[in-house]
Design a protein around this motif. Sequence first.
Motif, PDB file in Angstrom:
ATOM      1  N   ALA B 108      31.503  31.224 -20.465  1.00 15.81           N
ATOM      2  CA  ALA B 108      30.644  30.501 -21.405  1.00 15.81           C
ATOM      3  C   ALA B 108      31.447  29.395 -22.080  1.00 15.81           C
ATOM      4  O   ALA B 108      30.994  28.252 -22.193  1.00 15.81           O
ATOM      5  N   ALA B 155      31.649  22.359  -8.410  1.00 15.81           N
ATOM      6  CA  ALA B 155      31.110  22.819  -7.125  1.00 15.81           C
ATOM      7  C   ALA B 155      32.148  23.670  -6.400  1.00 15.81           C
ATOM      8  O   ALA B 155      31.813  24.713  -5.824  1.00 15.81           O
ATOM      9  N   LEU B 156      33.434  23.244  -6.452  1.00 13.13           N
ATOM     10  CA  LEU B 156      34.489  24.029  -5.798  1.00 13.13           C
ATOM     11  C   LEU B 156      34.625  25.395  -6.454  1.00 13.13           C
ATOM     12  O   LEU B 156      34.744  26.414  -5.783  1.00 13.13           O
ATOM     13  N   ARG B 158      32.487  27.221  -7.956  1.00 16.29           N
ATOM     14  CA  ARG B 158      31.438  28.204  -7.705  1.00 16.29           C
ATOM     15  C   ARG B 158      31.237  28.466  -6.219  1.00 16.29           C
ATOM     16  O   ARG B 158      30.458  29.344  -5.864  1.00 16.29           O
ATOM     17  N   SER B 159      31.945  27.721  -5.351  1.00 17.93           N
ATOM     18  CA  SER B 159      31.636  27.889  -3.926  1.00 17.93           C
ATOM     19  C   SER B 159      32.334  29.107  -3.323  1.00 17.93           C
ATOM     20  O   SER B 159      31.896  29.605  -2.292  1.00 17.93           O
ATOM     21  N   ARG B 194      27.501  23.526 -14.352  1.00 17.77           N
ATOM     22  CA  ARG B 194      26.463  22.696 -13.772  1.00 17.77           C
ATOM     23  C   ARG B 194      25.144  22.846 -14.534  1.00 17.77           C
ATOM     24  O   ARG B 194      24.473  21.861 -14.852  1.00 17.77           O
ATOM     25  N   PHE B 238      23.697  31.986 -20.280  1.00 10.00           N
ATOM     26  CA  PHE B 238      24.780  32.977 -20.393  1.00 10.00           C
ATOM     27  C   PHE B 238      24.236  34.369 -20.075  1.00 10.00           C
ATOM     28  O   PHE B 238      24.852  35.126 -19.334  1.00 10.00           O
ATOM     29  N   ARG B 241      23.503  34.899 -16.411  1.00 13.39           N
ATOM     30  CA  ARG B 241      24.714  35.046 -15.603  1.00 13.39           C
ATOM     31  C   ARG B 241      25.443  36.345 -15.946  1.00 13.39           C
ATOM     32  O   ARG B 241      26.120  36.918 -15.107  1.00 13.39           O
TER      33      ARG B 241
END
Lengths: 294, 306
Positions: B108, B155-156, B158-159, B194, B238, B241
């Motif tokens: 968070a 993006a990296l 979370r990929s 994001r 939050f 997730r």
Amino acid sequence: MSLDSLQAPPSWGHKTTCLAILLLAAVASWFWLELSLTDVVPSRGGWLVARDFLSRALSPAWKSEAHYIPPGTPSLPWIALGAAAQTLLFAAAAMGLAIPLGGLLGFLASSAWWSDEMIGRRNKTARRFRQFLCPIIWTFARVQIALLRSIHEILWAILFLAALGLSPMAAVLAIALPFSGVLAKIYSELIDEAPRAQAHALRSAGASTPQIYLFGLVTPALPDMIAYTFYRFECAVRSSAVLGFFGFPTLGLYIRQSSASLNHGETWTYLYVLIATILLLEIWSGSVRRRLLS
Amino acid sequence: MIPHKESFEYLHTHRPRSRFLQISLTLALLGPAISWWIGNFSWSDLTHQRRIDNLRRFLDNIRPHPLRHQDWDWSIAWKWVLDFLTEPGLNATLSTLAISILAISFAALWGTILALPAAKTLTRASPFLPAGGSEGRWRHGAWNGLYLLTRFSLALLRSVPEYILAFLLLAMIGPGAWPAILALAIHNTGILGRLGAETIENLPPEPMASLRALGARRSTIITSAILPPALSRLILYFSVRWETCVREATVLGMLGITSLGFWISEARAHGQYDRLLLLVSLGSLLVLLGDLVSALVRSRMRQDLR
């Protein structure tokens, strides 16, 4: 307009409470786990592993790094691409089961299909059915969804592996079951929240119950449902890659094997193939979603 | 004859169509069919004799250990459950919970911080206002570069799936709760960053624009016009997730981290399927409890958003 309404302060109550509880819980968790910051710093051996591993980040392997390569083994990029294809196959096969099952459960768990508001009271038996049987079916579907969803796909995989042994079907079912639960939950919510104007119009035009449901309720929710399904496919690919760690021929299997034999270059090759697969899928499903919902 | 503008024919022929969507949906429909066709999956595999023997062994084994050679007795079964809860069960459940809470706290914090440079409306040479002529080209380039860099890093982050991240971190940091916490935190930072950026971009721009026109600095705009209205939605994300964090935390223990998963892999290795089933149900209970808390938080936040 009175001055009071203009000066009404923004409501901070719920937000501050939530954040304060999170902070307190985090502090309590820190002490419960007996964490210390020194433990994050790798030990000497850890540093060596980290150095060896990270130093290969920019030079992934193009050839297999194993000491013995059986004759007839395809080259490393081909193995990696094959593993990526298997990852997609497992995910797609699981989605093929999860979508119909999720659709069915989502239908049973949406409250719109049996609410009095939606459906004309045609005769006595139909009314009885709605009064007594529908709440039972609805509750049953809800419980079913919660149970399917609450068990992680890896735990499903472990249960299926224990019950069946190493069969590709174990992985497919392990992904399909929790995903059908999640899909059903979201489908039912989307159907319940979709605008009802079409359904009311169809009802007053004398449409039958299935017609009202299909064309009045499902159709308006369909773009959102498809968009969410695409997102779930992304998640299924991730899960399918991870299930490789349990012996299925997806990317996770190769990452575990090359990492266990300290062939760090190979590990990076597989990681990059995984990252590329997931990023490409994310771009694809993102643009599908944007076009569907615009 | 040209059809009337409101006729069904007109609406049908002039409906919005996109070649890209048509291809994507066809692929989505064909994909599962093709994978069942070329993949190695078949239902008949499940009815194979070997599978059925395996299943029978499994069903024998899930009977609670003390009851395996005698009739079912609730008091013995209950005692077995209680013993199990006091020994590893309850501790492992609480550790799982603690890992998820710490992970979401870090995610968070960092997600919110990284959401700021990842928001297109904020990260540009002249935020919220039409571009003036005074800014040089390199300044535009620098701000744009920062935006793209943040987006790409998110993006990296979370990929890579959490499980694989934890596996890699475990080799470096060694056993303990940290690999699990960090893996969950890294992955969710990418996601929350994001989502936060999109939230900021979708805020009504007028308050920010007027503050900027009055000469406010970026930091002032962030603390007074961006975070307060965005906070409800951020907390909503939050909690969503966190739900997945609880789910993942049960599993990450399988890598040797002292959560439920650790005992699950122990039970699996020893073929104690009775304990395995009990642990899985314990994890499932924890997840359901987490869902409940998160649903409560979300309904509160939705009230604020209305």
